[in-house]
Every structure is written in C-alpha cells, then in structure tokens.
Design an enzyme around this catalytic site. Structure first.
Site, PDB file in Angstrom:
ATOM      1  N   ASP A  68     -21.235  -1.896 -41.747  1.00 48.63           N
ATOM      2  CA  ASP A  68     -19.804  -1.667 -41.603  1.00 48.63           C
ATOM      3  C   ASP A  68     -19.584  -0.202 -41.991  1.00 48.63           C
ATOM      4  O   ASP A  68     -19.921   0.205 -43.103  1.00 48.63           O
ATOM      5  CB  ASP A  68     -19.076  -2.614 -42.574  1.00 48.63           C
ATOM      6  N   ILE A  69     -19.046   0.571 -41.067  1.00 50.95           N
ATOM      7  CA  ILE A  69     -18.957   2.027 -41.297  1.00 50.95           C
ATOM      8  C   ILE A  69     -18.119   2.364 -42.525  1.00 50.95           C
ATOM      9  O   ILE A  69     -18.320   3.401 -43.159  1.00 50.95           O
ATOM     10  CB  ILE A  69     -18.422   2.731 -40.023  1.00 50.95           C
ATOM     11  N   ASN A 127      -6.885   5.448 -31.400  1.00 54.22           N
ATOM     12  CA  ASN A 127      -6.136   5.580 -30.138  1.00 54.22           C
ATOM     13  C   ASN A 127      -5.287   6.849 -30.228  1.00 54.22           C
ATOM     14  O   ASN A 127      -5.229   7.486 -31.285  1.00 54.22           O
ATOM     15  CB  ASN A 127      -5.296   4.330 -29.864  1.00 54.22           C
ATOM     16  N   VAL A 170     -12.610  -0.820 -35.239  1.00 57.51           N
ATOM     17  CA  VAL A 170     -13.077   0.041 -36.328  1.00 57.51           C
ATOM     18  C   VAL A 170     -11.904   0.838 -36.918  1.00 57.51           C
ATOM     19  O   VAL A 170     -11.859   1.118 -38.118  1.00 57.51           O
ATOM     20  CB  VAL A 170     -14.236   0.940 -35.822  1.00 57.51           C
ATOM     21  N   ASP A 171     -10.937   1.169 -36.075  1.00 54.61           N
ATOM     22  CA  ASP A 171      -9.735   1.904 -36.510  1.00 54.61           C
ATOM     23  C   ASP A 171      -9.004   1.102 -37.597  1.00 54.61           C
ATOM     24  O   ASP A 171      -8.673   1.633 -38.679  1.00 54.61           O
ATOM     25  CB  ASP A 171      -8.840   2.088 -35.268  1.00 54.61           C
ATOM     26  N   SER A 198     -15.624   3.881 -27.992  1.00 53.27           N
ATOM     27  CA  SER A 198     -15.193   3.284 -26.707  1.00 53.27           C
ATOM     28  C   SER A 198     -15.877   1.970 -26.343  1.00 53.27           C
ATOM     29  O   SER A 198     -15.537   1.361 -25.333  1.00 53.27           O
ATOM     30  CB  SER A 198     -15.385   4.256 -25.525  1.00 53.27           C
ATOM     31  N   GLY A 257     -15.871  -0.920 -27.766  1.00 50.85           N
ATOM     32  CA  GLY A 257     -15.231  -2.168 -28.180  1.00 50.85           C
ATOM     33  C   GLY A 257     -14.112  -2.516 -27.223  1.00 50.85           C
ATOM     34  O   GLY A 257     -14.343  -2.768 -26.035  1.00 50.85           O
ATOM     35  N   TYR A 291     -12.084  -0.678 -25.737  1.00 55.04           N
ATOM     36  CA  TYR A 291     -11.995   0.224 -24.582  1.00 55.04           C
ATOM     37  C   TYR A 291     -13.035  -0.083 -23.491  1.00 55.04           C
ATOM     38  O   TYR A 291     -13.017   0.527 -22.431  1.00 55.04           O
ATOM     39  CB  TYR A 291     -12.080   1.684 -25.027  1.00 55.04           C
TER      40      TYR A 291
HETATM   41  P1  ADP Z   1     -12.771   1.446 -28.935  1.00 56.51           P
HETATM   42  O1  ADP Z   1     -11.302   1.156 -28.793  1.00 56.51           O
HETATM   43  O2  ADP Z   1     -13.084   2.929 -28.937  1.00 56.51           O
HETATM   44  O3  ADP Z   1     -13.608   0.659 -28.015  1.00 56.51           O
HETATM   45  P2  ADP Z   1     -13.376  -0.389 -31.127  1.00 56.51           P
HETATM   46  O4  ADP Z   1     -13.011  -0.254 -32.557  1.00 56.51           O
HETATM   47  O5  ADP Z   1     -12.770  -1.511 -30.400  1.00 56.51           O
HETATM   48  O6  ADP Z   1     -13.051   1.028 -30.458  1.00 56.51           O
HETATM   49  O7  ADP Z   1     -14.936  -0.490 -30.983  1.00 56.51           O
HETATM   50  C1  ADP Z   1     -15.825   0.599 -31.113  1.00 56.51           C
HETATM   51  C2  ADP Z   1     -17.137   0.113 -31.696  1.00 56.51           C
HETATM   52  O8  ADP Z   1     -16.992  -0.009 -33.103  1.00 56.51           O
HETATM   53  C3  ADP Z   1     -17.552  -1.251 -31.202  1.00 56.51           C
HETATM   54  O9  ADP Z   1     -18.934  -1.220 -30.850  1.00 56.51           O
HETATM   55  C4  ADP Z   1     -17.313  -2.164 -32.387  1.00 56.51           C
HETATM   56  O10 ADP Z   1     -18.248  -3.220 -32.418  1.00 56.51           O
HETATM   57  C5  ADP Z   1     -17.564  -1.217 -33.530  1.00 56.51           C
HETATM   58  N1  ADP Z   1     -16.940  -1.600 -34.807  1.00 56.51           N
HETATM   59  C6  ADP Z   1     -15.888  -2.405 -35.049  1.00 56.51           C
HETATM   60  N2  ADP Z   1     -15.647  -2.481 -36.380  1.00 56.51           N
HETATM   61  C7  ADP Z   1     -16.599  -1.702 -36.986  1.00 56.51           C
HETATM   62  C8  ADP Z   1     -16.910  -1.369 -38.338  1.00 56.51           C
HETATM   63  N3  ADP Z   1     -16.206  -1.848 -39.353  1.00 56.51           N
HETATM   64  N4  ADP Z   1     -17.963  -0.535 -38.574  1.00 56.51           N
HETATM   65  C9  ADP Z   1     -18.686  -0.040 -37.560  1.00 56.51           C
HETATM   66  N5  ADP Z   1     -18.440  -0.299 -36.273  1.00 56.51           N
HETATM   67  C10 ADP Z   1     -17.411  -1.120 -35.973  1.00 56.51           C
END
Ligand code: ADP
Length: 342
Positions: A9-10, A23, A32-33, A116, A118, A120
């Site tokens: 988890d980042i 966004n 992730v946002d 992008s 997830g 997107y």
């Molecule tokens: P986007 O809208 O740019 O697609 P997302 O957040 O939906 O952004 O997804 C981008 C990537 O981040 C996806 O591969 C998702 O699995 C990953 N992700 C989601 N939550 C976390 C987290 N807590 N830590 C790391 N990566 C994450």
C-alpha cells in the site's frame, strides 16, 4: 540507483515522495487518491485547494502531512479510450513530469502507483511497460531509488503469452528438489559441469526422466583457457567481463539495476561475496551465455538448478537471449520470485 517493483500500500511507504494518481480537480477521489488523502489527513486537501487543479499529463507537488513520506507529487493520468487518443504520450508525460519534480527537489527516493491503471482503465501490462520504460530512461541519467508499487496482484499479469510460455517452460523442467538431489548424488561429476556428467538411470520405476539440457563447455576451449581463470574471484571476473564487453562500469551496473554504492563495494573488495540475485543481475547485464552465467555464479558460491523456479525463469530468458533486467523482473514478480538487482 535502481528501480524496484514492490507489492505494498503506497501510503505505508517512507520515501521522499509518493506519487498520487489524482483527478484534474486535485480535490481527492477514489482508489489510490482516496487512500492517500485519508492517510495524509485534512492538511493535504487544504493545500490541494490552493493549487487550481492540474491538467492531464502534468504534475504538482504538496507536502505529505501525516504520511510517512515527506511529499506527494500529484499527477493526472489519461482516461483509457481505446488507445487512439494520445493516452500513451500523456501517460509517459505523467512519469516524466513527476520525475522532473523529484529531480528538482533532489529526492533520493520516489514511489509510483501504476498511474491510470485503475478507474481510468489503462491496460495494466501496458501501463507497467510505460512506467518501467520511462523510469529506466530517467535512471540512466540520474541517481534515484524509484519504486513502482503494484497493489492488486490478482489483476496484474505480465501478458498472457509470456506468462504461459514461462509457465510451460517451468513445467517442462521443474523437478522435485529431493528427487533431483538424490539422483545427482549418484552422478559422477565432470569437474566443470557437475550437472552435465553422465546422466544416471532412474533408480525406481515411477521416476520421471530428468532432461539435462546444458551443453558442455566448448570443445575448442583449451585446458589452459580454463585454468587461466580458475583462481579469479567474482569481483575480478566481473571487472574482466566488463572490459571484454567494452562496457563502462556505469553502463554495467545501471543495466543490472544495481546501486552505484554496491558496485563500488564489489569493485574495491576482491573477495566480495554478492547475493545470488546480484550475481545474476550482473550476468544478465553482461549478456553472458548460460555457461558463462554458471561460471560467474560459481565464483560467488551459487549454482542454477532445475529444482528452483527462480533459476528456471532466469534460464528461460538467457536461452531466449532476452537480457532486459526489467522484463525479467516483471516475470519474476508475476511468479512470486525474488527480483534481480538491489
Ligand atoms: P487511476 O484513476 O489513475 O486509474 P486508481 O487509483 O483507480 O487511479 O488506480 C491506479 C492504480 O493504483 C491501480 O493499479 C490501483 O490498483 C492502485 N492502487 C489503489 N490503491 C492503492 C494503494 N493504496 N497503494 C498503491 N496502489 C494503489
């Protein structure tokens, strides 16, 4: 410094900066946002409100507030619309702009999510290729530790065809460690290719045939040639091979995804014993044949075996003449194995 693929988890990472796949409002969202805003606390949203949004492909920086990382670099990835709407260039520019900010701030470590990929909708393996491509180009010119964080392994695949090819290569060669060892103990070893020697007959009825495909040393190699390097240490062999290949030290350690400081240590200590993954990373960077790779490993006290998936995957890539450490690491990652380099 190198690129590392990790599963985490980042928001748990303690880096100079983590990247947020935001966004264009920069006012928070899902994925992730949402996780980053939640972990950073309200200070992050307050600062984001002063930024006036961000266009696709661009990036802006804020502090990290309650996150273990000091800063957050926010970037807006493209929405996937089938691939003909400049998505690739926009995604590349996200990585470039984030890395440019990281460089401007003299950061030593930065972690990226797969932008992008997830909500997107960018195809994950394509998104990963672009991430690795942009980051490695950057690392050829700059020193930084860059993480690519793969969050959801279940939906991550290195590409079906490659995955299937490697899986069947492993199936064809994988032998149960115990069985392999018990057979090997019965073999008479050739001094240089213990695994090649006389192939033993199965000792019990249900035994499956084990195929030793290694070719023995080139017959043209004289005993003198072989003995010349017998006392050479790993470090000496590495430096000799770098010269023979006409590479610079930096070309070699960067291609191997090895940290400059570690390389200096190996260089200055004739008897340095590297880890197996480090030794193999150098063999790959030097584009050694399978036999040369085994020689180099032997100097560090290691061998390649068919009772180990990691080893079979390495063998697969060497036999295909694919010496791209990052592609090999993607495959190792997909098969849950240790990665090459640091
Ligand atoms: P986007 O809208 O740019 O697609 P997302 O957040 O939906 O952004 O997804 C981008 C990537 O981040 C996806 O591969 C998702 O699995 C990953 N992700 C989601 N939550 C976390 C987290 N807590 N830590 C790391 N990566 C994450």
């Amino acid at each position: 410094m190198p690129l590392k693929l990790i599963r985490e988890d980042i928001t748990n990472l303690s880096c100079d900066a983590i990247v947020n796949a935001a966004n264009s409002t920069l006012l928070g969202g899902g994925g992730v946002d949402g996780a980053i805003h939640k972990a950073a606390g309200p200070g992050l949203l307050n600062e984001c409100m002063t930024l006036g949004g961000c266009s696709t492909g661009q990036a802006k920086i804020t502090k990290g507030y309650d996150l273990p990382s000091k800063y957050v670099i926010h970037t807006v990835g493209p929405v996937w619309r089938g691939g003909n709407e400049n998505e690739e260039q926009l995604l590349r520019s996200c990585y470039r702009n984030c890395l440019a900010i990281a460089k401007e701030y003299n950061f030593e470590s930065v972690a990226f999510p797969l932008i992008s990929s997830g909500v997107y909708g960018y195809p994950k393996d394509e998104a990963l290729k672009i991430a690795v491509d942009e980051i490695t180009s950057f690392l050829y010119e700059n020193d930084m530790l860059v993480y690519v964080v793969i969050f959801d392994k279940a939906s991550f695949n290195i590409g079906e065809k490659l995955f299937d090819d490697i899986a069947s290569y492993i199936d064809d060669r994988y032998v149960d460690g115990h069985f392999d060892n018990s057979r090997r103990r019965k073999m008479k070893g050739c001094l240089f290719c213990p695994s090649q020697a006389s192939v033993p007959q199965p000792t019990y009825a249900e035994a499956q045939p084990v195929v030793f495909q290694d070719t023995c040393r080139e017959e043209s190699e004289s005993l003198d040639d072989i003995l010349k390097h017998i006392d050479e240490s790993f470090s000496e062999m590495l430096l000799r091979k770098i010269d023979e290949k006409g590479m610079t030290d930096a070309e070699c350690y960067k291609k191997a995804n090895i940290d400059r400081k570690l390389f200096s240590k190996i260089r200055s200590d004739r008897l340095y014993k590297p880890s197996k993954t480090t030794a193999i990373a150098f063999a790959i960077a030097l584009e050694l044949s399978l036999e040369e790779t085994k020689d180099m490993l032997m100097k560090a006290g290691f061998a390649l075996s068919h009772s180990n998936k990691f080893d079979i995957i390495i063998e697969y890539f060497i036999k295909k003449n694919n010496y791209n450490v990052f592609e090999i690491n993607e495959a190792l990652f997909a098969f849950d194995q240790s990665l090459l380099g640091v």
